[in-house]
Design a protein around this motif. Structure first.
Motif, short mmCIF file in Angstrom:
data_model
loop_
_atom_site.label_atom_id
_atom_site.label_comp_id
_atom_site.label_asym_id
_atom_site.label_seq_id
_atom_site.Cartn_x
_atom_site.Cartn_y
_atom_site.Cartn_z
N ILE A 31 0.84 -1.20 0.00
CA ILE A 31 0.00 0.00 0.00
C ILE A 31 0.88 1.25 0.00
O ILE A 31 1.66 1.46 0.93
CB ILE A 31 -0.93 0.01 1.23
N GLN A 32 0.76 2.05 -1.05
CA GLN A 32 1.45 3.34 -1.13
C GLN A 32 0.43 4.47 -1.25
O GLN A 32 0.56 5.49 -0.57
CB GLN A 32 2.39 3.37 -2.34
N THR A 33 -0.54 4.34 -2.14
CA THR A 33 -1.53 5.39 -2.37
C THR A 33 -2.89 4.93 -1.83
O THR A 33 -3.26 3.77 -1.98
CB THR A 33 -1.67 5.71 -3.86
N ILE A 34 -3.58 5.87 -1.21
CA ILE A 34 -4.87 5.57 -0.59
C ILE A 34 -5.91 6.58 -1.07
O ILE A 34 -5.67 7.78 -1.07
CB ILE A 34 -4.78 5.62 0.95
N GLY A 35 -7.06 6.07 -1.45
CA GLY A 35 -8.22 6.89 -1.76
C GLY A 35 -9.27 6.65 -0.69
O GLY A 35 -9.46 5.51 -0.24
N ILE A 36 -9.96 7.70 -0.27
CA ILE A 36 -10.98 7.57 0.77
C ILE A 36 -12.27 8.21 0.26
O ILE A 36 -12.28 9.36 -0.18
CB ILE A 36 -10.58 8.25 2.08
N VAL A 37 -13.37 7.46 0.33
CA VAL A 37 -14.69 7.97 0.00
C VAL A 37 -15.44 8.10 1.32
O VAL A 37 -15.68 7.12 2.01
CB VAL A 37 -15.45 7.02 -0.95
N PHE A 38 -15.81 9.35 1.68
CA PHE A 38 -16.51 9.64 2.93
C PHE A 38 -17.97 9.95 2.67
O PHE A 38 -18.31 10.51 1.64
CB PHE A 38 -15.94 10.91 3.59
N ASP A 39 -18.79 9.62 3.63
CA ASP A 39 -20.17 10.11 3.66
C ASP A 39 -20.24 11.13 4.79
O ASP A 39 -20.29 10.78 5.97
CB ASP A 39 -21.14 8.98 3.91
N GLU A 40 -20.21 12.41 4.44
CA GLU A 40 -20.18 13.46 5.45
C GLU A 40 -21.57 13.74 6.02
O GLU A 40 -21.73 14.63 6.84
CB GLU A 40 -19.57 14.74 4.88
N SER A 41 -22.55 12.97 5.61
CA SER A 41 -23.88 13.12 6.18
C SER A 41 -23.91 12.64 7.63
O SER A 41 -24.68 13.14 8.44
CB SER A 41 -24.91 12.32 5.38
N TYR A 42 -23.08 11.62 7.94
CA TYR A 42 -23.07 11.04 9.28
C TYR A 42 -21.73 11.17 9.98
O TYR A 42 -21.67 11.09 11.19
CB TYR A 42 -23.43 9.55 9.20
N PHE A 43 -20.66 11.31 9.24
CA PHE A 43 -19.32 11.30 9.83
C PHE A 43 -18.61 12.61 9.48
O PHE A 43 -18.43 12.93 8.32
CB PHE A 43 -18.53 10.10 9.28
N TYR A 44 -18.22 13.36 10.51
CA TYR A 44 -17.62 14.69 10.30
C TYR A 44 -16.14 14.74 10.64
O TYR A 44 -15.52 15.78 10.52
CB TYR A 44 -18.36 15.73 11.15
N GLU A 45 -15.54 13.65 11.05
CA GLU A 45 -14.16 13.62 11.50
C GLU A 45 -13.19 13.27 10.36
O GLU A 45 -12.26 12.48 10.55
CB GLU A 45 -14.00 12.62 12.65
N ARG A 46 -13.40 13.83 9.20
CA ARG A 46 -12.58 13.54 8.02
C ARG A 46 -11.11 13.83 8.28
O ARG A 46 -10.24 13.00 8.03
CB ARG A 46 -13.08 14.36 6.83
N ALA A 47 -10.81 15.00 8.81
CA ALA A 47 -9.42 15.40 9.05
C ALA A 47 -8.76 14.50 10.10
O ALA A 47 -7.59 14.15 9.97
CB ALA A 47 -9.37 16.85 9.49
N ALA A 48 -9.50 14.10 11.11
CA ALA A 48 -8.94 13.23 12.15
C ALA A 48 -8.61 11.85 11.60
O ALA A 48 -7.57 11.27 11.95
CB ALA A 48 -9.92 13.12 13.32
N LEU A 49 -9.44 11.33 10.72
CA LEU A 49 -9.16 10.03 10.12
C LEU A 49 -7.94 10.09 9.23
O LEU A 49 -7.10 9.19 9.25
CB LEU A 49 -10.38 9.52 9.34
N VAL A 50 -7.80 11.17 8.46
CA VAL A 50 -6.62 11.34 7.61
C VAL A 50 -5.37 11.45 8.48
O VAL A 50 -4.32 10.88 8.15
CB VAL A 50 -6.79 12.56 6.68
#
Length: 172
Positions: A31-50
């Motif tokens: 694993i070198q490159t990662i793509g993330i698909v978020f649903d921001e309708s329910y989860f707002y911690e996008r920056a924390a997960l990154v």
């Protein structure tokens, strides 16, 4: 409102049909490159997960994010690519360039970070050229190679489990 319901119904049928034709090919690449698909309708911690991914040793410039929102206000500005149901056509295709670029890019790992099935999210995940897809156990089993049984609010548990199994699978 009724047209949105019909559009969602028909696109959901198209996506489910496309999922029945999915063929998973195993890869041994790390694993070198990662793509993330978020649903921001329910989860707002996008920056924390990154940030959790960065702390685990993934370089920040190797992480690409695509965010789904149920509704996007007219004058709302974002510093990351966003899409909604309006960007999905009746034939389950996307016209928005950010979504097309994201799905065309080859990722070593795609994290489908949503735990409710929405046709736009399923279609983006299905169209992605990622070699290894990870998501939640509550989503269609044909979509992901690996599923983690937790909920979206527990992002630290998700990342810990993900990296534990990536080490076992010799992906990192």
């Amino acid at each position: 409102m009724f047209l949105n319901y019909l559009k969602n119904f028909f696109t959901q049928k198209i996506v489910k049909k496309n999922l029945s034709n999915v063929k998973h090919t195993p890869t041994q690449a790390t694993i070198q490159t990662i793509g993330i698909v978020f649903d921001e309708s329910y989860f707002y911690e996008r920056a924390a997960l990154v940030q959790e991914l960065i702390q685990k040793g993934i370089q920040e410039n190797n992480i690409k994010v695509l965010v789904f929102k149920d509704t996007i206000k007219k004058n709302e500005q974002f510093d990351y690519p966003v899409f909604s149901h309006k960007d999905l056509s009746w034939t389950a295709t996307f016209d928005k360039s950010e979504v097309k670029d994201f799905t065309a890019q080859k990722f070593d790992l795609l994290i489908n970070y949503y735990d409710t099935e929405k046709s736009a999210l399923l279609q983006v995940s299905n169209q992605s050229k990622a070699s290894f897809k990870v998501g939640f156990a509550s989503i269609d089993k044909k979509l992901n190679h690996f599923m983690i049984n937790t909920n979206a609010e527990n992002y630290k548990v998700f990342i810990e489990e993900l990296f534990k199994y990536l080490k076992i699978l010799n992906k990192i």
